[in-house]
Design a protein around this motif. Structure first.
Motif, PDB file in Angstrom:
ATOM      1  N   LYS A 157       0.747  -1.158   0.403  1.00  0.00           N
ATOM      2  CA  LYS A 157      -0.083   0.278   0.229  1.00  0.00           C
ATOM      3  C   LYS A 157       1.412   1.027  -0.294  1.00  0.00           C
ATOM      4  N   GLN A 158       1.839   1.215   0.585  1.00  0.00           N
ATOM      5  CA  GLN A 158       2.772   2.426   1.344  1.00  0.00           C
ATOM      6  C   GLN A 158       3.751   2.619  -0.650  1.00  0.00           C
ATOM      7  N   LYS A 159       3.775   1.170  -1.399  1.00  0.00           N
ATOM      8  CA  LYS A 159       4.727   1.477  -2.575  1.00  0.00           C
ATOM      9  C   LYS A 159       3.442   2.166  -3.537  1.00  0.00           C
ATOM     10  N   ILE A 160       2.654   1.753  -3.721  1.00  0.00           N
ATOM     11  CA  ILE A 160       2.316   2.140  -4.452  1.00  0.00           C
ATOM     12  C   ILE A 160       0.947   2.965  -4.359  1.00  0.00           C
ATOM     13  N   ASN A 161      -0.190   3.329  -2.686  1.00  0.00           N
ATOM     14  CA  ASN A 161      -0.168   4.202  -3.258  1.00  0.00           C
ATOM     15  C   ASN A 161      -1.780   4.539  -2.712  1.00  0.00           C
ATOM     16  N   ARG A 162      -2.116   3.362  -2.902  1.00  0.00           N
ATOM     17  CA  ARG A 162      -3.709   2.302  -3.033  1.00  0.00           C
ATOM     18  C   ARG A 162      -3.373   1.276  -2.242  1.00  0.00           C
ATOM     19  N   GLU A 163      -4.632   1.037  -2.065  1.00  0.00           N
ATOM     20  CA  GLU A 163      -5.501  -0.538  -1.386  1.00  0.00           C
ATOM     21  C   GLU A 163      -4.857  -1.210  -2.775  1.00  0.00           C
ATOM     22  N   PRO A 164      -3.915  -2.081  -1.826  1.00  0.00           N
ATOM     23  CA  PRO A 164      -3.907  -3.330  -3.673  1.00  0.00           C
ATOM     24  C   PRO A 164      -4.782  -4.571  -3.691  1.00  0.00           C
ATOM     25  N   ASN A 165      -4.437  -5.065  -4.884  1.00  0.00           N
ATOM     26  CA  ASN A 165      -5.738  -5.962  -4.591  1.00  0.00           C
ATOM     27  C   ASN A 165      -5.355  -7.435  -4.595  1.00  0.00           C
ATOM     28  N   ASN A 166      -4.335  -7.462  -3.690  1.00  0.00           N
ATOM     29  CA  ASN A 166      -3.742  -9.086  -3.504  1.00  0.00           C
ATOM     30  C   ASN A 166      -4.597 -10.029  -2.129  1.00  0.00           C
ATOM     31  N   PHE A 167      -5.284  -8.883  -1.061  1.00  0.00           N
ATOM     32  CA  PHE A 167      -5.664 -10.127  -0.554  1.00  0.00           C
ATOM     33  C   PHE A 167      -6.622  -9.610   0.126  1.00  0.00           C
ATOM     34  N   VAL A 168      -7.669 -10.176   0.835  1.00  0.00           N
ATOM     35  CA  VAL A 168      -8.753  -9.342   1.694  1.00  0.00           C
ATOM     36  C   VAL A 168      -9.022 -10.214   2.927  1.00  0.00           C
ATOM     37  N   PHE A 169      -8.830  -9.600   3.655  1.00  0.00           N
ATOM     38  CA  PHE A 169      -8.738 -10.100   5.284  1.00  0.00           C
ATOM     39  C   PHE A 169     -10.034 -10.038   6.073  1.00  0.00           C
ATOM     40  N   ALA A 170     -10.194 -10.782   6.759  1.00  0.00           N
ATOM     41  CA  ALA A 170     -11.510 -11.308   7.541  1.00  0.00           C
ATOM     42  C   ALA A 170     -10.939 -11.639   9.213  1.00  0.00           C
ATOM     43  N   ARG A 171     -11.862 -10.785   9.700  1.00  0.00           N
ATOM     44  CA  ARG A 171     -11.367 -11.133  11.056  1.00  0.00           C
ATOM     45  C   ARG A 171     -12.658 -12.330  11.899  1.00  0.00           C
ATOM     46  N   ASN A 172     -12.765 -12.697  11.480  1.00  0.00           N
ATOM     47  CA  ASN A 172     -14.474 -13.667  11.799  1.00  0.00           C
ATOM     48  C   ASN A 172     -14.162 -14.572  10.743  1.00  0.00           C
ATOM     49  N   VAL A 173     -13.820 -15.798  10.793  1.00  0.00           N
ATOM     50  CA  VAL A 173     -13.700 -17.247   9.869  1.00  0.00           C
ATOM     51  C   VAL A 173     -13.442 -18.072  10.387  1.00  0.00           C
ATOM     52  N   GLY A 174     -14.595 -18.967  10.851  1.00  0.00           N
ATOM     53  CA  GLY A 174     -14.764 -20.509  11.977  1.00  0.00           C
ATOM     54  C   GLY A 174     -14.166 -20.031  12.968  1.00  0.00           C
ATOM     55  N   GLY A 175     -13.896 -18.115  13.690  1.00  0.00           N
ATOM     56  CA  GLY A 175     -13.173 -18.059  15.371  1.00  0.00           C
ATOM     57  C   GLY A 175     -12.238 -18.168  15.172  1.00  0.00           C
ATOM     58  N   LYS A 176     -11.749 -17.431  14.043  1.00  0.00           N
ATOM     59  CA  LYS A 176     -10.484 -17.282  14.222  1.00  0.00           C
ATOM     60  C   LYS A 176      -9.901 -15.946  12.671  1.00  0.00           C
ATOM     61  N   LYS A 177      -8.781 -15.729  13.329  1.00  0.00           N
ATOM     62  CA  LYS A 177      -8.340 -14.435  11.461  1.00  0.00           C
ATOM     63  C   LYS A 177      -8.019 -15.011  10.226  1.00  0.00           C
ATOM     64  N   ALA A 178      -8.193 -14.510   9.290  1.00  0.00           N
ATOM     65  CA  ALA A 178      -7.701 -15.368   7.931  1.00  0.00           C
ATOM     66  C   ALA A 178      -7.970 -14.355   7.260  1.00  0.00           C
ATOM     67  N   VAL A 179      -6.789 -15.001   6.337  1.00  0.00           N
ATOM     68  CA  VAL A 179      -6.712 -13.872   4.672  1.00  0.00           C
ATOM     69  C   VAL A 179      -7.123 -14.444   4.179  1.00  0.00           C
ATOM     70  N   PHE A 180      -7.469 -13.815   2.676  1.00  0.00           N
ATOM     71  CA  PHE A 180      -7.599 -14.256   1.335  1.00  0.00           C
ATOM     72  C   PHE A 180      -6.397 -13.757   0.504  1.00  0.00           C
ATOM     73  N   LEU A 181      -6.115 -15.018  -0.009  1.00  0.00           N
ATOM     74  CA  LEU A 181      -4.886 -14.275  -1.321  1.00  0.00           C
ATOM     75  C   LEU A 181      -5.229 -14.530  -2.351  1.00  0.00           C
ATOM     76  N   ILE A 182      -6.014 -13.619  -3.727  1.00  0.00           N
ATOM     77  CA  ILE A 182      -6.723 -13.250  -4.216  1.00  0.00           C
ATOM     78  C   ILE A 182      -5.084 -13.397  -5.300  1.00  0.00           C
ATOM     79  N   GLN A 183      -4.097 -13.292  -5.005  1.00  0.00           N
ATOM     80  CA  GLN A 183      -3.211 -12.813  -5.900  1.00  0.00           C
ATOM     81  C   GLN A 183      -2.125 -14.672  -5.720  1.00  0.00           C
ATOM     82  N   ASN A 184      -3.542 -15.628  -5.614  1.00  0.00           N
ATOM     83  CA  ASN A 184      -3.088 -16.676  -6.090  1.00  0.00           C
ATOM     84  C   ASN A 184      -4.002 -17.513  -6.112  1.00  0.00           C
TER      85      ASN A 184
END
Length: 166
Positions: free
Chosen positions: A70-97
């Motif tokens: 984000k700091q390098k490109i000065n905007r929100e990147p498309n790479n990830f989606v962050f979730a605070r509660n997926v089955g009781g855990k924090k998780a991140v979805f790796l869009i780039q993969n």
């Protein structure tokens, strides 16, 4: 097995063995808990192809990577989606993969104690939005994922056509 969109699944080793390392897929691990887990969706261009987005519980690791990008490109990147509660855990979805696959390569649904893990509606919506952006960039010739999506899609479509011809 009925494949329902917007659920979490595991992929068969057969798929990873067939398409890796050429397409830079994440390796299946089965030390006690099988992983990675993948969010599944279909895209309107070809509904016989499933799209898998890996999910990681290394939330803080990817949060830092996201901030650095984000700091390098000065905007929100498309790479990830962050979730605070997926089955009781924090998780991140790796869009780039994300990558295409077929139903025959799905191993099983990811459940906890026999129960389906619910993905928050806002997370599903954000995954969809960022995935559509990846498709748009890919159609413009931009390499927006770690995999070569145009070539990978052709390989999956060819496999699908071979199946239909038999």
């Amino acid at each position: 097995m009925e494949i329902l969109e917007e659920k979490l699944y595991f992929i068969k080793d057969e798929f990873i063995e067939k398409y890796n390392p050429y397409y830079n897929l994440m390796e299946n691990k089965s030390f006690g808990t099988k992983r990675p887990t993948y969010f599944c969706f279909r895209y309107k261009m070809n509904t016989e192809i499933l799209w898998f987005v890996p999910m990681s519980t290394k939330y803080e690791k990817y949060l830092k990577i996201n901030e650095d990008i984000k700091q390098k490109i000065n905007r929100e990147p498309n790479n990830f989606v962050f979730a605070r509660n997926v089955g009781g855990k924090k998780a991140v979805f790796l869009i780039q993969n994300m990558f295409p696959t077929l139903e025959k390569y799905i191993d099983r649904e990811y459940t906890r104690q026999g129960m389906t893990i619910k993905i928050p509606k806002s997370v599903k919506k954000e995954i969809g939005k960022k995935a559509r952006n990846i498709f748009m960039l890919t159609n413009k010739g931009v390499k927006a994922t770690f995999t070569n999506l145009p070539e990978f899609i052709k390989d999956i479509e060819n496999e699908l056509e071979t199946k239909i011809e038999r």
